[in-house]
Design an enzyme around this catalytic site. Structure first.
Site, PDB file in Angstrom:
ATOM      1  CB  VAL A  57      -1.006  -0.012   1.185  1.00  0.00           C
ATOM      2  CG1 VAL A  57      -2.049  -1.104   0.975  1.00  0.00           C
ATOM      3  CG2 VAL A  57      -0.302  -0.214   2.530  1.00  0.00           C
ATOM      4  CG  HIS A 109      -3.495  -6.259  -0.645  1.00  0.00           C
ATOM      5  ND1 HIS A 109      -2.529  -7.000   0.003  1.00  0.00           N
ATOM      6  CD2 HIS A 109      -4.351  -7.169  -1.171  1.00  0.00           C
ATOM      7  CE1 HIS A 109      -2.793  -8.291  -0.133  1.00  0.00           C
ATOM      8  NE2 HIS A 109      -3.884  -8.424  -0.846  1.00  0.00           N
TER       9      HIS A 109
END
Ligand code: OAD
Length: 245
Positions: free
Chosen positions: A100, A116
């Site tokens: 991320v 994600h």
């Protein structure tokens, strides 16, 4: 790589290990290194929709700290080597990252899927809008579009939620000639299944990691060591072998 075809397409799955030398913690640690994020926090407390419903302050503070940490880190030579591969490879190179953080884009990669989600994005659960978001989030944050307070969440995928762009990812895995997994422990599904899926459709597969993972035997080839060394070496070899063909 045995089939050095200029038009080959490459899919690269990355995980926390590629950002470790930039200074971001991995989740599960390693046999030689520290404990990782999940030795400091229970993922059930900070990375599930139930945790957010129960204690949004705690979840926000967990992700705020991780977003703030991005200000202190830079891409390393593994990130920039993958950007070079995308630039110099005649076929397509797509990175599918579980990370991320934004180190791939800052390292120069363009063809990138954040399966994600992204720390530097926020999502309003009231109106559905998503935004670039560089500040802290809180239960008082106001959605810029619908002006609702208290509905903003980090635009990251939590356990129990569906990762982003899965149809596109499976198509890429089925179409690719080379699949590499870099700096990921292979503990989290569906990403852990990607190697079998790509191999089943004919891809040559590589594991590049600090140490062999539990999935190591599913790969055709491997290289072990720090990503900042093994990834530039792997990229160099791919580009050289193709030049020579
Ligand atoms: P992990 O923390 O599970 O695994 C990191 C991997 O990187 C391990 O296999 C390490 O051996 C390796 N590694 C560590 N340092 C390295 C280095 N310098 N060079 C190369 N490899 C190194 O992280 P992920 O596999 O990315 O999901 O975790 C997958 C998902 O689990 C994350 O996206 C996150 C997490 O829970 C969610 O939060 C939904």
């Amino acid at each position: 790589m045995t089939s050095s075809d200029l038009s080959s397409s490459i899919v690269i799955l990355t995980g926390a290990g590629i950002s470790a030398e930039s200074g971001l913690d991995t989740f599960r640690g390693s046999s030689t290194g520290g404990g990782g994020v999940w030795s400091q926090y229970r993922l059930e407390d900070v990375a599930t929709p139930e945790a957010f419903a129960r204690d949004p302050d705690l979840v926000h503070s967990f992700y705020n700290a991780r977003r703030a940490a991005l200000l202190d880190v830079e891409p390393n030579s593994a990130h920039t080597a993958l950007a070079r591969l995308e630039r110099d490879w005649a076929g397509t190179v797509t990175i599918v990252t579980q990370n991320v953080d934004d180190l791939h884009e800052r390292g120069g990669s363009n063809a990138l899927i954040h399966m994600h989600g992204e720390l530097r994005r926020a999502w309003c659960r009231a109106c559905g809008e998503r935004y670039a978001w560089l500040e802290d989030l809180s239960i008082d944050s106001i959605c810029p579009a619908c002006k609702h307070a208290g509905s903003m969440r980090p635009d990251v995928v939590w356990f129990g939620e569906m990762p982003y762009q899965m149809d596109r990812i499976y198509q890429l895995l089925e179409d690719c000639d080379v699949f590499a997994a870099i700096g990921t422990s292979g503990n989290v599904y569906p990403a852990a299944q990607f190697v079998q899926h790509a191999a089943q459709y004919g891809a040559e597969t590589f594991e590049l990691n600090l140490e062999p993972t539990e999935l190591a035997r599913a790969f055709h080839s491997n290289a072990y060591g720090n990503a900042s060394e093994i990834v530039p070496n792997w990229v160099e070899r791919l580009l050289r072998d193709t030049d020579a063909s």
